[in-house]
Structures are given as structure tokens and as C-alpha cells.
Design a protein around this motif. Sequence first.
Motif, PDB file in Angstrom:
ATOM      1  N   TRP A 134      34.593   0.164  16.301  1.00  0.00           N
ATOM      2  CA  TRP A 134      35.677   0.965  16.857  1.00  0.00           C
ATOM      3  C   TRP A 134      36.981   0.633  16.147  1.00  0.00           C
ATOM      4  CZ3 TRP A 134      34.293   4.613  20.351  1.00  0.00           C
ATOM      5  CH2 TRP A 134      33.036   4.474  20.923  1.00  0.00           C
ATOM      6  N   THR A 140      38.197   0.615  24.423  1.00  0.00           N
ATOM      7  CA  THR A 140      36.922   1.090  24.976  1.00  0.00           C
ATOM      8  C   THR A 140      36.754   0.631  26.419  1.00  0.00           C
ATOM      9  OG1 THR A 140      35.754  -0.858  24.174  1.00  0.00           O
ATOM     10  CG2 THR A 140      35.849   1.061  22.710  1.00  0.00           C
ATOM     11  N   CYS A 145      31.312   3.361  26.410  1.00  0.00           N
ATOM     12  CA  CYS A 145      30.179   2.814  25.648  1.00  0.00           C
ATOM     13  C   CYS A 145      28.861   3.419  26.127  1.00  0.00           C
ATOM     14  CB  CYS A 145      30.141   1.296  25.776  1.00  0.00           C
ATOM     15  SG  CYS A 145      31.526   0.457  24.960  1.00  0.00           S
ATOM     16  N   ARG A 148      28.513   6.882  24.701  1.00  0.00           N
ATOM     17  CA  ARG A 148      28.127   6.834  23.282  1.00  0.00           C
ATOM     18  C   ARG A 148      26.638   6.510  23.140  1.00  0.00           C
ATOM     19  NH1 ARG A 148      29.869   8.916  18.969  1.00  0.00           N
ATOM     20  NH2 ARG A 148      31.973   8.338  19.573  1.00  0.00           N
ATOM     21  N   GLN A 149      26.151   5.586  23.941  1.00  0.00           N
ATOM     22  CA  GLN A 149      24.734   5.244  23.882  1.00  0.00           C
ATOM     23  C   GLN A 149      23.868   6.435  24.250  1.00  0.00           C
ATOM     24  OE1 GLN A 149      24.325   1.848  26.446  1.00  0.00           O
ATOM     25  NE2 GLN A 149      25.703   0.579  25.194  1.00  0.00           N
ATOM     26  N   GLU A 168      26.013  -5.592  21.435  1.00  0.00           N
ATOM     27  CA  GLU A 168      27.456  -5.712  21.282  1.00  0.00           C
ATOM     28  C   GLU A 168      27.754  -6.981  20.493  1.00  0.00           C
ATOM     29  OE1 GLU A 168      30.801  -4.308  24.291  1.00  0.00           O
ATOM     30  OE2 GLU A 168      29.961  -6.242  24.851  1.00  0.00           O
ATOM     31  N   CYS A 171      33.601  -7.810  21.503  1.00  0.00           N
ATOM     32  CA  CYS A 171      34.129  -6.947  22.568  1.00  0.00           C
ATOM     33  C   CYS A 171      35.619  -7.228  22.767  1.00  0.00           C
ATOM     34  CB  CYS A 171      33.374  -7.200  23.872  1.00  0.00           C
ATOM     35  SG  CYS A 171      33.938  -6.169  25.245  1.00  0.00           S
ATOM     36  N   CYS A 179      35.908  -3.290  19.249  1.00  0.00           N
ATOM     37  CA  CYS A 179      34.514  -3.546  19.576  1.00  0.00           C
ATOM     38  C   CYS A 179      33.628  -3.190  18.389  1.00  0.00           C
ATOM     39  CB  CYS A 179      34.089  -2.730  20.784  1.00  0.00           C
ATOM     40  SG  CYS A 179      34.888  -3.239  22.319  1.00  0.00           S
ATOM     41  N   GLU A 181      29.413  -2.552  17.642  1.00  0.00           N
ATOM     42  CA  GLU A 181      28.099  -2.385  18.240  1.00  0.00           C
ATOM     43  C   GLU A 181      27.082  -2.086  17.155  1.00  0.00           C
ATOM     44  OE1 GLU A 181      28.765   0.963  20.610  1.00  0.00           O
ATOM     45  OE2 GLU A 181      30.022  -0.024  22.116  1.00  0.00           O
TER      46      GLU A 181
END
Length: 650
Positions: A134, A140, A145, A148-149, A168, A171, A179, A181
Motif C-alpha cells: 500500500w 488501511t 483489507c 481486497r481479499q 500480512e 501493518c 501495509c 500483503e
Amino acid sequence: MTTEKLISIRLMKCFPVYIEKNYGPDAAIEYLKRTGLTSEQLNDPDLWITWEQYIRMIDELVKFTGDQSSPFEAGKYASAPTILHEAWHLIFANLVDMKTMFRTLVKINPMYNRTADWEIIELTRTCVRLRIKWRHGIRTTKASCLNRQGMIGATTTMFGMPQAKSKELQCQSDGYDSCVEEYEWRNRPRRVFTPALTVAGAVVAAAITGLSHAAVDQWFFAASIVLIAFLTGFVIDNAKIMAASNRINAEQNKEMEGLVKRLEDRYEELKKTTEEKQKIERELYKTRQVESLGVLAGGIAHDFNNILGTILSHVSVAKLNLAAPDKAMRHLEAAEKGFIMAKRLTGQMLTFSKGGAPVKEAISLKELITDSADFALRGWNTRCEYSIPDDLWTIVADDAQISQVISNLVINACQSMPDGHRAIRIRAENASLETGEAVHISIEDNGTGILPENLEKIFNPFYTTKPSGSGLGLSIADSIIKKHDGRITVESRPGKTIFHIYLPALEYAAQEKAYVKERNVIYKGAGKVLVMDDDKAFSNAIREGLMELGYTADVTPDGAEAIDKYRNANETGARYDAVIIDLAGKGGLSGQETMQRILEIDPGAVGIISSGYSNEPVMSNYGGYGFKAMLVKPYSISKLSETLHKLVKT
């Protein structure tokens, strides 16, 4: 907070689509209202929104559904029809290998989302690892999140690929600036390597770009055709593929347009229903007002007739006993008391009809409370128990209005008590509050009580739970007490209700002027008084009274003649000691205007304003209009004599 536009609105269609499919079109309309977006904005391919707007849409989704997992589920419904052309090219680009497909996805991502950088970490026959970092300034949330997943990883489970495993790496909650991921897909190898990856590539493309269930099925079908064509060697020309792409694109647009149309139709339907409901409510409110006024007018007429009957009866008996002066005097005093109650009743009607400031005088409350309560109890099988000390502090108030408050609360208490439980307790006491000295009056009944949910409504105009109630008694009482700089409160439980009234007390006890039933003290005097009143019968009666008090009096029906009389008397040296002026006036000049003209002739003129409209501003602030005193019609000879005694120096 950033104002930069970072996300294409096309990715946000997933939220209303998800709600519409799971909760119905009405829910989708309500959701859009909460977010502040319109259906037209959702269909604008060139519209981008800020990250804060995106977070707001997610937060509203969670609030609306009450489901913390809803952002993930909504991600599955992400729809971006304009990506179809690029995705079709992906199919052909990946007839060679999966590596090219994911590289192309990373390349086109900024066309729809500028919040994060995508990087392919690993790409083999059985594994794809994608790292998302990000950008700085993007704050975020857990919900973002999850969304987005849902867009990237969860939708693949419907098409044969395992769900992406997310991890993650860092964070913001741990102190990092952004962040990071990772998403990982693992799949067992296929015999048909490149074509299988082609199908997988098409499915992943659909999932990442966020197509709806129906669209992904179409993708899978299209990709399967390409796979069959590849295996059998058929030649599929680009024109046919583009035509299929256009068809799918059109169907997607049609699906969204249909949703928008359903939402718009439902919105118009709800709007029309709401307008009709509001119209009906307004009509019901007007009807309720008319009904309440009818109840109020009927009650006043009933009370007034009772008063007139009392006066007539006592006067008639007094006439029969002229030979026995003491007995006749008792009946005349009783008739006079009825007259005072009639005066208060008309004052109550004026308070209701015109409002305005109270006409305040220094009064003591003991007799006012008992007289008002006893009169209100006529016709009720109810008794009052009083606890009022003799040294109760004096207040400055409009006695007619305070009498109305007591009457309204007593009648309200009577209406709340069933037969056999008729006891009203009225207490008064001196109280020292943070705001100063006050008189505290409490009126307690042992009736049914007030429901907790109704306590905040009882002072609202026209609110009543009684079938025959007007809904005005308590609202008028509340208004009067506030105009006296006091407050009224209520406490209630089943079997007991207590209204508490707090009124400011006079600062100095030496200023006390005891409330009486209209004093019988007569002050004789001497002097010349001019009376201006357009009611001939009333002015003649006042002239007769003035002559009995020792004054000489002239009467006139209008302001112009009153000014001429005053000027002539002033010029001849026979100046008037006082002038009593009716507020309404006649001949084009009001009482105020007449007084101003007289003051121009004689700045020292002693003017007394007289009116039955006790709530007019000039009555409560007569000094500001050049008057020395005021008399509220109807007034007694004793009141007239008292006023002149204070103003006319003999």
C-alpha cells in the motif's frame, strides 16, 4: 486525509450489487443514500473517488448489514465491464504461459486502482505469489483489507482454483508507514499445461477485475471455447472473438443498467409513498387541531356559563335582600368573586389565542392556588389536600396565567384518576435553588401514571392519550411557566404522578403585595380624568365610578377627540390629572399613537393604558410606550381607585 482520486468508481459497484442481491432493491437505495452516491455516478466510467470515500462506503456497508465479513463477500461481486477487452487479450496472451498473464494484470491494475503497487514474487506451473504494498498516506482498515481479499483471492474458489492465502508482512497498526500483503495461489499441475493456464488466467482475470457471478460464468465459457479451439486446431479469427467480447460487455452493461433502473423505480415509488404519507399526516394534524380547539372551546363555554350562572344567582339573591344589607353584601361579594374568575377565564382564552408576554404583578400564591384549584374541581368527584405555609414567598407573575396553569394541572390530575381514587395533594414551599430563591409548587395525583415513553411528549401541543382530551392543557402550562422564567417537570410511576413547578421569588420580602380576590379597599380621591374608550356603555360605567370616587370625568370615543380635549384643557389651565386610554382606539389612532400625541402636548401627562388584550406588548411594557400604569379589562372600581391613588397627587 488525502483528496487524491485513487479508485475508479467502477470497482465500487460491488457494494450496491451485493446488497441488492442479498437484501433487495429497497436496501440498495437506502445504502446509496447513506453513501451520498447516485446511480448515475456509479455508471460514470471516468469518475474516480478518494480513499476516504472508499472507506466510507465500506463502513456504511458494515453498518447497514451488521456483518463484519460483508466487505469480503461484496468483493466477490466486483464488476468492471470495461475491462473485458483487456481481459480477452489476456486469454490470447496466455495461450503461451501464465507468467505473461500475471504480468499483464499487474500492468493494467493502475487503470482502475492507484492505492497499491503490485509485484509478482513467484510464478511457476503450480504457484503464483503476488505482493501488494500500500502506498504512503493510505490508511488501511480491517474492512478494506477484507474487501481486497474478496476481490483478489476469494472468487477463485468458485472456478477450481484454491482460495488465495493472504499473509500480512507489515501493518500500519505496528508503526509501519504502509501495509504490505502477499497473496499465494497453489494448484496441482495439469497435463495440458499452456491451455490449462489459459483457462486459469481467464478465471483469475475475471476474479481480479471483479466480475459478478454471471459474468464469470460467461468468462469460463469463453475461455473453454478458446481451450477447445486450441486443442482441436480450429482457427478462431479475431473478429469473432471481439464480437463475443462486445456481446459479453453489452450483457454486463445491461445487467448494471437493469439494476440502476430497478433502484431508480423503487426510489421513485418510495418517494411517492413518503409524500402521500406526509400529506395524510398533515391532514390528520389539522383535523386533530380542529377537534382539540372544539374540545377546548366547549370546556371554556361550559366554565363560563357556570361562572355567569353563579354571578346571576348571587346578584338576584342580593336584590331580594336589600332590606338586609349584611346578607346582600355577602352575595354581592360572592358575585364579585365569580366576576374575578370570569376575568381569569377570558385571560386564559387570550393567552391561548394570542400568546405574548404575561402582565406581571407582585402576588402571593396561597389564595390564588386554592381558588384556582377549587374552581377547576367543580363538577368532579375529587377533593384537594393543601399544604401551603402562610409565609410563602411572593412572586412577580400574571395571576390569570398562573391560575390557568394550576387549573390545567388539576384537571389533568382529575382525568387521570379512576373512580374511587379521587385525591389531589397540592403543596407549596420556599426553595433555594442554584439559580436563586424560588417558590416550589407540586401537584400530585394517584392516577394511572404516565408511561415512560410518553413522558417526553406530554408537553407537545395536541399530544394526548385521552379520547376526549385536547392535548393543549399541559403545553399551555409549559409555555406560561417558561414565560415566567420558571420551569415545570414531571415524575410518574403507576399509581402516582407529580408535577413540579418552580417560579422565581421576589428578591426582597418588603416588596410583597399580597394577592387578594380583587381588593375591596376603596381609595377616594380628587382630580380631573379623561377616559377614551369606544365602548359607550363601558366608558359611562367608568365615569360613574370615577364620580363616586370623587373625581370629575370626561369621556370620548376616539383618539383624535381625546387629543383635542387634552390640548384645550391644557391651554385653558384646566389640565387633566390622568387620562385612561383604550388600546384599540377609534378614528384611525391607536392607544399608543394617541398617548404619543398627548405627550407632545404635555410631556408630564399621566397616561393609563386600558385593554382586554392583556397579552399585547404594551400591556407588559407600558412604561416603554409612555404610560404610567395599565388596567386590564374588566377591572373593578377598587382596582381603578388603587391605580389613581398612586398616580394622582391630591
